[in-house]
Enzyme design. Structure first.
Site, PDB file in Angstrom:
ATOM      1  N   PRO A   9      37.101  43.887  45.890  1.00 53.58           N
ATOM      2  CA  PRO A   9      37.932  42.936  46.619  1.00 53.58           C
ATOM      3  C   PRO A   9      39.110  43.550  47.364  1.00 53.58           C
ATOM      4  O   PRO A   9      39.794  44.435  46.846  1.00 53.58           O
ATOM      5  CB  PRO A   9      38.437  41.986  45.523  1.00 53.58           C
ATOM      6  CG  PRO A   9      38.227  42.689  44.243  1.00 53.58           C
ATOM      7  CD  PRO A   9      37.037  43.585  44.450  1.00 53.58           C
ATOM      8  N   ASN A  10      39.280  43.054  48.567  1.00 57.32           N
ATOM      9  CA  ASN A  10      40.395  43.371  49.471  1.00 57.32           C
ATOM     10  C   ASN A  10      40.260  44.726  50.152  1.00 57.32           C
ATOM     11  O   ASN A  10      41.048  45.039  51.046  1.00 57.32           O
ATOM     12  CB  ASN A  10      41.762  43.268  48.753  1.00 57.32           C
ATOM     13  CG  ASN A  10      42.019  41.864  48.255  1.00 57.32           C
ATOM     14  OD1 ASN A  10      41.937  40.917  49.033  1.00 57.32           O
ATOM     15  ND2 ASN A  10      42.278  41.712  46.970  1.00 57.32           N
ATOM     16  N   ARG A  17      46.458  46.860  56.396  1.00 60.44           N
ATOM     17  CA  ARG A  17      47.712  46.538  55.700  1.00 60.44           C
ATOM     18  C   ARG A  17      47.992  47.625  54.662  1.00 60.44           C
ATOM     19  O   ARG A  17      47.120  48.382  54.284  1.00 60.44           O
ATOM     20  CB  ARG A  17      47.602  45.167  55.014  1.00 60.44           C
ATOM     21  CG  ARG A  17      47.398  44.050  56.036  1.00 60.44           C
ATOM     22  CD  ARG A  17      47.618  42.683  55.441  1.00 60.44           C
ATOM     23  NE  ARG A  17      48.779  42.649  54.565  1.00 60.44           N
ATOM     24  CZ  ARG A  17      48.892  41.838  53.503  1.00 60.44           C
ATOM     25  NH1 ARG A  17      47.912  41.032  53.192  1.00 60.44           N
ATOM     26  NH2 ARG A  17      49.973  41.850  52.769  1.00 60.44           N
ATOM     27  N   TYR A  22      47.299  52.970  51.031  1.00 61.13           N
ATOM     28  CA  TYR A  22      45.861  53.133  51.217  1.00 61.13           C
ATOM     29  C   TYR A  22      45.464  53.855  52.511  1.00 61.13           C
ATOM     30  O   TYR A  22      44.280  54.005  52.790  1.00 61.13           O
ATOM     31  CB  TYR A  22      45.169  51.759  51.162  1.00 61.13           C
ATOM     32  CG  TYR A  22      45.402  51.030  49.859  1.00 61.13           C
ATOM     33  CD1 TYR A  22      44.875  51.520  48.670  1.00 61.13           C
ATOM     34  CD2 TYR A  22      46.165  49.865  49.808  1.00 61.13           C
ATOM     35  CE1 TYR A  22      45.095  50.872  47.462  1.00 61.13           C
ATOM     36  CE2 TYR A  22      46.387  49.206  48.607  1.00 61.13           C
ATOM     37  CZ  TYR A  22      45.857  49.714  47.440  1.00 61.13           C
ATOM     38  OH  TYR A  22      46.072  49.077  46.250  1.00 61.13           O
ATOM     39  N   ASN A  71      34.288  51.654  43.741  1.00 59.82           N
ATOM     40  CA  ASN A  71      35.700  51.294  43.711  1.00 59.82           C
ATOM     41  C   ASN A  71      35.736  49.780  43.550  1.00 59.82           C
ATOM     42  O   ASN A  71      35.660  49.028  44.531  1.00 59.82           O
ATOM     43  CB  ASN A  71      36.422  51.722  44.994  1.00 59.82           C
ATOM     44  CG  ASN A  71      37.917  51.443  44.917  1.00 59.82           C
ATOM     45  OD1 ASN A  71      38.373  50.729  44.014  1.00 59.82           O
ATOM     46  ND2 ASN A  71      38.682  51.988  45.852  1.00 59.82           N
ATOM     47  N   ALA A  74      40.625  45.609  42.120  1.00 63.31           N
ATOM     48  CA  ALA A  74      41.307  44.911  41.016  1.00 63.31           C
ATOM     49  C   ALA A  74      40.350  44.530  39.881  1.00 63.31           C
ATOM     50  O   ALA A  74      40.766  44.428  38.716  1.00 63.31           O
ATOM     51  CB  ALA A  74      42.013  43.669  41.555  1.00 63.31           C
ATOM     52  N   HIS A  77      40.187  46.423  36.493  1.00 57.12           N
ATOM     53  CA  HIS A  77      41.138  46.185  35.405  1.00 57.12           C
ATOM     54  C   HIS A  77      40.903  44.847  34.695  1.00 57.12           C
ATOM     55  O   HIS A  77      41.571  44.548  33.727  1.00 57.12           O
ATOM     56  CB  HIS A  77      42.566  46.212  35.963  1.00 57.12           C
ATOM     57  CG  HIS A  77      42.807  47.298  36.978  1.00 57.12           C
ATOM     58  ND1 HIS A  77      42.630  48.627  36.680  1.00 57.12           N
ATOM     59  CD2 HIS A  77      43.152  47.247  38.294  1.00 57.12           C
ATOM     60  CE1 HIS A  77      42.887  49.347  37.767  1.00 57.12           C
ATOM     61  NE2 HIS A  77      43.198  48.535  38.765  1.00 57.12           N
ATOM     62  N   ASP A  84      30.036  45.702  31.944  1.00 58.21           N
ATOM     63  CA  ASP A  84      28.734  45.540  31.273  1.00 58.21           C
ATOM     64  C   ASP A  84      27.590  45.930  32.210  1.00 58.21           C
ATOM     65  O   ASP A  84      26.595  46.528  31.768  1.00 58.21           O
ATOM     66  CB  ASP A  84      28.539  44.087  30.812  1.00 58.21           C
ATOM     67  CG  ASP A  84      29.344  43.762  29.553  1.00 58.21           C
ATOM     68  OD1 ASP A  84      29.863  44.696  28.915  1.00 58.21           O
ATOM     69  OD2 ASP A  84      29.452  42.570  29.223  1.00 58.21           O
ATOM     70  N   GLU A  95      33.423  56.197  39.075  1.00 58.59           N
ATOM     71  CA  GLU A  95      34.483  55.225  39.375  1.00 58.59           C
ATOM     72  C   GLU A  95      35.515  55.911  40.259  1.00 58.59           C
ATOM     73  O   GLU A  95      35.889  57.064  40.005  1.00 58.59           O
ATOM     74  CB  GLU A  95      35.146  54.760  38.070  1.00 58.59           C
ATOM     75  CG  GLU A  95      36.326  53.838  38.309  1.00 58.59           C
ATOM     76  CD  GLU A  95      37.062  53.456  37.030  1.00 58.59           C
ATOM     77  OE1 GLU A  95      36.473  53.501  35.936  1.00 58.59           O
ATOM     78  OE2 GLU A  95      38.258  53.119  37.150  1.00 58.59           O
ATOM     79  N   HIS A  97      39.231  55.473  42.725  1.00 59.97           N
ATOM     80  CA  HIS A  97      40.372  54.729  43.263  1.00 59.97           C
ATOM     81  C   HIS A  97      41.077  55.586  44.291  1.00 59.97           C
ATOM     82  O   HIS A  97      41.271  56.791  44.085  1.00 59.97           O
ATOM     83  CB  HIS A  97      41.345  54.330  42.148  1.00 59.97           C
ATOM     84  CG  HIS A  97      40.673  53.483  41.129  1.00 59.97           C
ATOM     85  ND1 HIS A  97      40.361  52.170  41.361  1.00 59.97           N
ATOM     86  CD2 HIS A  97      40.163  53.798  39.919  1.00 59.97           C
ATOM     87  CE1 HIS A  97      39.692  51.704  40.326  1.00 59.97           C
ATOM     88  NE2 HIS A  97      39.558  52.677  39.434  1.00 59.97           N
ATOM     89  N   SER A  99      44.220  55.197  45.351  1.00 52.02           N
ATOM     90  CA  SER A  99      45.584  55.498  44.903  1.00 52.02           C
ATOM     91  C   SER A  99      45.551  56.085  43.487  1.00 52.02           C
ATOM     92  O   SER A  99      44.530  55.997  42.785  1.00 52.02           O
ATOM     93  CB  SER A  99      46.426  54.218  44.924  1.00 52.02           C
ATOM     94  OG  SER A  99      45.902  53.272  44.001  1.00 52.02           O
ATOM     95  N   ARG A 104      51.025  53.821  38.942  1.00 54.28           N
ATOM     96  CA  ARG A 104      51.351  52.457  39.355  1.00 54.28           C
ATOM     97  C   ARG A 104      51.566  51.559  38.124  1.00 54.28           C
ATOM     98  O   ARG A 104      51.801  52.056  37.039  1.00 54.28           O
ATOM     99  CB  ARG A 104      50.245  51.952  40.297  1.00 54.28           C
ATOM    100  CG  ARG A 104      50.101  52.846  41.543  1.00 54.28           C
ATOM    101  CD  ARG A 104      49.025  52.359  42.497  1.00 54.28           C
ATOM    102  NE  ARG A 104      49.387  51.095  43.113  1.00 54.28           N
ATOM    103  CZ  ARG A 104      48.545  50.360  43.863  1.00 54.28           C
ATOM    104  NH1 ARG A 104      47.298  50.801  44.066  1.00 54.28           N
ATOM    105  NH2 ARG A 104      48.939  49.232  44.394  1.00 54.28           N
ATOM    106  N   ARG A 108      47.173  48.602  35.814  1.00 54.40           N
ATOM    107  CA  ARG A 108      46.170  49.400  36.540  1.00 54.40           C
ATOM    108  C   ARG A 108      45.707  50.622  35.731  1.00 54.40           C
ATOM    109  O   ARG A 108      44.885  51.396  36.168  1.00 54.40           O
ATOM    110  CB  ARG A 108      46.729  49.877  37.890  1.00 54.40           C
ATOM    111  CG  ARG A 108      47.019  48.749  38.851  1.00 54.40           C
ATOM    112  CD  ARG A 108      47.424  49.271  40.215  1.00 54.40           C
ATOM    113  NE  ARG A 108      48.227  48.287  40.914  1.00 54.40           N
ATOM    114  CZ  ARG A 108      47.735  47.278  41.644  1.00 54.40           C
ATOM    115  NH1 ARG A 108      46.439  47.150  41.790  1.00 54.40           N
ATOM    116  NH2 ARG A 108      48.530  46.412  42.226  1.00 54.40           N
TER     117      ARG A 108
END
Ligand code: CA2
Length: 137
Positions: A9-10, A17, A22, A71, A74, A77, A84, A95, A97, A99, A104, A108
């Site tokens: 998401p995002n 932004r 990022y 990735n 959110a 977390h 699962d 996995e 990320h 950042s 942070r 996170r």
């Protein structure tokens, strides 16, 4: 070698932004660069803001592809379901990320994915996706 990048998401807002966290490149532009850099790899990309769609994609590719770069943003977390799903598939998952999540907020620092991942990369910006591909090579 068949690899897929799955972004959560995002991450469709990348380059639009919060460039201080990022970066300022859109993922579409970055993905084109990645494909030309690794032109011997069958590399695909999927992004969704919807938890169930990410789980469905993991099930779809997770018994066939050679590697998944995930990735989950959110959902990393919060999502027992994505954790699962990663446990339930056979394709190895890195996995990732953009950042440094450990520099942070505390929330996170926990991942539902990491225990089932082959490895975790964070804090290297978009370069991390390249490092993840190299880890599969
Ligand atoms: O650092 C990462 O890659 C994250 O997975 C990004 C997630 C965050 O919740 C994780 O803790 C760490 C957030 C993605 C939001 O992406 C945006 C991009 C541009 C503008 C706004 C949000």
């Amino acid at each position: 070698m068949k690899l897929i990048i799955i972004n959560g998401p995002n991450l469709n807002l990348l380059g639009k932004r919060e460039p201080e966290i990022y970066g300022s490149k859109t993922f579409a532009d970055f993905f084109e660069e990645l494909k030309s850099k690794f032109n011997n790899i069958d590399l695909s990309y999927f992004q969704s803001n919807i938890e169930g769609e990410i789980i469905d994609k993991l099930h779809e590719v997770g018994f066939e592809y050679d590697g998944i770069i995930l990735n989950a943003a959110a959902y990393t977390h919060t999502s027992v379901g994505i954790g699962d799903a990663v446990k339930g598939i056979t394709t190895p998952v890195v996995e990732l990320h953009i950042s440094n999540v450990h520099a942070r907020e505390d929330f996170r620092h926990h991942s539902f994915i990491a225990p089932a991942a082959k490895g975790v990369l964070f804090g290297f910006g978009l370069k991390g996706y390249e490092l993840a591909i190299q880890s599969f090579i």
